[in-house]
Design a protein around this motif. Structure first.
Motif, short mmCIF file in Angstrom:
data_model
loop_
_atom_site.label_atom_id
_atom_site.label_comp_id
_atom_site.label_asym_id
_atom_site.label_seq_id
_atom_site.Cartn_x
_atom_site.Cartn_y
_atom_site.Cartn_z
N ILE A 1 0.85 -1.19 0.00
CA ILE A 1 0.00 0.00 0.00
C ILE A 1 0.89 1.24 0.00
CG2 ILE A 1 -0.21 0.11 2.54
CD1 ILE A 1 -3.15 1.06 2.01
N ARG A 2 0.51 2.23 -0.81
CA ARG A 2 1.26 3.49 -0.90
C ARG A 2 0.49 4.56 -0.13
NH1 ARG A 2 3.25 4.22 -6.56
NH2 ARG A 2 4.81 2.79 -5.67
N MET A 3 1.15 5.09 0.89
CA MET A 3 0.54 6.11 1.73
C MET A 3 1.21 7.46 1.47
SD MET A 3 -1.63 4.21 3.37
CE MET A 3 -2.23 5.45 4.52
N GLU A 4 0.42 8.52 1.48
CA GLU A 4 0.96 9.87 1.35
C GLU A 4 0.96 10.54 2.72
OE1 GLU A 4 0.29 14.09 -1.09
OE2 GLU A 4 -1.29 12.56 -1.06
N ARG A 5 2.11 11.12 3.07
CA ARG A 5 2.18 11.88 4.31
C ARG A 5 1.30 13.13 4.19
NH1 ARG A 5 4.38 9.75 8.88
NH2 ARG A 5 4.34 11.91 9.58
N THR A 6 0.64 13.47 5.29
CA THR A 6 -0.18 14.68 5.33
C THR A 6 0.36 15.63 6.39
OG1 THR A 6 -1.73 13.70 6.91
CG2 THR A 6 -2.24 13.43 4.57
N ARG A 7 -0.08 16.87 6.33
CA ARG A 7 0.28 17.84 7.36
C ARG A 7 -0.98 18.56 7.82
NH1 ARG A 7 2.67 20.38 2.80
NH2 ARG A 7 1.41 22.14 2.05
N LEU A 8 -1.00 18.92 9.09
CA LEU A 8 -2.13 19.62 9.66
C LEU A 8 -2.12 21.08 9.22
CD1 LEU A 8 -1.80 17.98 13.15
CD2 LEU A 8 -3.87 17.86 11.76
N ASN A 9 -3.32 21.61 9.00
CA ASN A 9 -3.44 22.97 8.46
C ASN A 9 -3.70 24.04 9.50
OD1 ASN A 9 -3.14 22.07 5.77
ND2 ASN A 9 -5.32 21.53 5.67
N GLY A 10 -3.81 23.65 10.77
CA GLY A 10 -4.08 24.63 11.82
C GLY A 10 -5.48 24.50 12.38
N ASP A 11 -6.42 23.96 11.57
CA ASP A 11 -7.81 23.80 12.00
C ASP A 11 -8.19 22.32 12.11
OD1 ASP A 11 -7.74 23.08 9.36
OD2 ASP A 11 -9.36 24.41 8.72
N ALA A 12 -7.18 21.46 12.22
CA ALA A 12 -7.33 20.00 12.34
C ALA A 12 -7.60 19.32 11.00
CB ALA A 12 -8.41 19.61 13.35
N SER A 13 -7.72 20.09 9.90
CA SER A 13 -7.80 19.49 8.58
C SER A 13 -6.38 19.20 8.10
CB SER A 13 -8.53 20.40 7.60
OG SER A 13 -7.77 21.59 7.38
N VAL A 14 -6.25 18.42 7.03
CA VAL A 14 -4.92 18.05 6.55
C VAL A 14 -4.80 18.28 5.05
CG1 VAL A 14 -4.47 16.35 8.36
CG2 VAL A 14 -5.61 15.62 6.26
N GLU B 1 4.81 13.49 -0.22
CA GLU B 1 5.80 12.48 0.21
C GLU B 1 5.08 11.15 0.37
OE1 GLU B 1 8.44 11.30 4.17
OE2 GLU B 1 7.53 13.29 4.00
N TYR B 2 5.61 10.10 -0.28
CA TYR B 2 4.93 8.81 -0.28
C TYR B 2 5.78 7.74 0.40
CZ TYR B 2 1.83 11.03 -3.64
OH TYR B 2 0.94 11.89 -4.25
N ILE B 3 5.09 6.81 1.04
CA ILE B 3 5.75 5.70 1.71
C ILE B 3 5.03 4.42 1.29
CG2 ILE B 3 6.47 4.71 3.93
CD1 ILE B 3 5.89 7.48 5.17
N ASP B 4 5.79 3.42 0.86
CA ASP B 4 5.23 2.13 0.49
C ASP B 4 5.42 1.14 1.63
OD1 ASP B 4 4.62 3.24 -1.92
OD2 ASP B 4 6.06 2.08 -3.10
#
Length: 464
Positions: free
Chosen positions: A288-301, A306-309
């Protein structure tokens, strides 16, 4: 007033209970008769067929629901399928009002490349298997050593816990023999749970999170890089007691530097969202290929690019449920709910459909726990009571008339007394079986529908 409730899970039972105990009934202003229907031969719906058998609160909920139906003022008709055995016209001919409480049992789709590969499963189907649902196959392909679970809610946690737990430790529950055999033969070593948001946004409850640590010979693995927080996260950890408690639990596990020596590992990942399920040349899942996310300040992402397999051989997605359409009832397929205004069913133009109501997940979507289900039922019941003087009288109001119709149609319906017989039968099966320590089990759940009907309808057969 005669009322039919379709669906004998918590939503339906609470609605029936609130109606029979409403002020109008208590004050003698209204006589009410409630019949509760379910397509399963047994009551309790989601609690019996949608919650992990080792769920810590399941027994308490069952006890509360059982006490309601055990009073005797609400009739139960099991093994009656709406739209097949009885139509909306049948119900409206026998009742002043109908309340739909059919819930949501289908998986919301995971719309990424590879979601249809062999080894990619919706969590709801797996839950139905390990809960002994009578309409699902008896076997499940548990042949993966490394597994991904997508989602950060209680269903995802249930699935991950059941997959990682040793089968012998499940024998203290009511799991059927075929489920025990399947889990016992599983070669699993690693279960990875992925959430697209941060640890402060998880949708577990503190109780279920702590339950993970009670699994024998299973190490919990956390990753420091996943513990990132934005302004909304920091605020939640200060102001929300539930978030505060869960972060305390997670940090305790993070700080535990004892050797990880268990034969199985449960990995909790945050700030990662699925991008693609990878497959081999035979069409089977192998990563499975996952993409890293980052928080936007309001708990959304937002995705970072950046991908990790991860090497895995099975994927279970627990990203939500959808309700199913019901014949003759206005429905919103995008939301998976009956069209309604505060429980009053409406047509496509927004006009109220007289005498037809909804409650629970089929009314509002699959969100909220038992507390929300109770308040939801109260809203619907209050509207029904407000409308009662305008409801059309049924053509066949006698309580015996619906039984005659079911018998004419050849429907092998079950009753509350039949459930009590099956309940005793399952407990006796438990007494003749044993857990890993040699103690009799409390119960063994019956899976086969014909066996359930045979036991539940013994009284009917005896009378005939």
């Amino acid at each position: 007033m005669r009322v039919a409730v379709i669906g004998a899970g918590p939503a339906g039972i609470y609605a029936a209970d609130m109606l029979t105990k409403s002020e109008a009934v208590r004050e003698g202003e209204l006589d009410v008769s409630v019949d509760l229907y379910d397509r399963y031969p047994t009551p309790f719906g989601l609690i019996r067929y949608g919650v992990a058998p080792d769920h810590p609160r399941i027994k308490g909920i069952i006890t509360a629901l059982r006490s309601i139906l055990g009073r005797g003022d609400i009739r139960f008709f099991g093994n009656v399928e709406y739209g097949k055995d009885l139509t909306l016209g049948d119900f409206m001919a026998h009742y002043d009002a109908v309340i739909f409480a059919t819930g949501a049992v289908n998986d919301a789709p995971l719309e990424i490349p590879g979601a249809d590969l062999d080894g990619s499963y919706g969590a709801a189907k797996f839950v139905a298997w390990y809960d002994g649902h009578p309409d699902y196959p008896r076997t499940w392909p548990l042949n993966a050593k490394e597994v991904a679970v997508i989602g950060n809610g209680n269903v995802a946690l249930d699935v991950a816990r059941v997959l990682s737990k040793h089968a012998d430790d499940m024998l203290v529950t009511e799991i059927p023999g075929n489920v025990y055999q399947g889990l016992r033969d599983s070669p699993v070593t690693d279960v990875h749970v992925f959430g697209r948001r941060g640890p402060a946004q998880i949708k577990f409850t503190p109780l279920e999170l702590r339950e993970l640590a009670k699994s024998r010979d299973v190490d919990i693995v956390l990753y420091d890089e996943d513990f990132q927080f934005d302004e909304a996260s920091e605020q939640a950890m200060v102001e929300n007691n539930q978030t505060k408690v869960m972060m305390k639990t997670l940090n305790k596990w993070r700080e535990d530097d004892s050797p990880k020596t268990a034969s199985r590992r449960l990995h909790l990942h945050f700030l990662q969202t699925p991008s693609e399920i990878l497959g081999d040349e035979d069409g089977k899942v192998n990563g499975i290929r996952m993409e890293r996310t980052r928080l936007n300040g309001d708990a959304s992402v937002t995705g970072t690019g950046e991908y990790i397999d991860y090497p895995i051989q099975a994927v279970y997605h627990a990203i939500g449920y959808l309700g199913s359409p019901l014949p003759g009832v206005p429905f919103n397929p995008e939301r998976g709910v009956i069209l309604n205004e505060e429980g009053r069913v409406v047509d496509a133009e927004g006009a109220v459909v007289p005498g037809v109501y909804a409650t629970g997940w089929i009314k509002r979507g699959p969100v909220g726990l038992i507390g929300a289900t109770k308040s939801d039922a109260l809203e619907t019941i209050n509207h029904l009571l407000e409308d009662r003087t305008a409801l059309a009288d049924p053509d066949f109001p006698e309580p015996s008339a619906i039984e005659s119709l079911l018998e004419e149609k050849g429907v092998e319906y079950t009753t509350w007394d039949g459930w009590l017989d099956l309940d005793e039968y399952e407990q006796n099966l438990g007494q003749s079986s044993h857990d890993a320590e040699g103690n009799p089990r409390e119960r063994v759940k019956v899976v086969d529908r014909d066996e359930m009907l045979s036991v539940s309808r013994r009284g009917v057969h005896a009378r005939s």
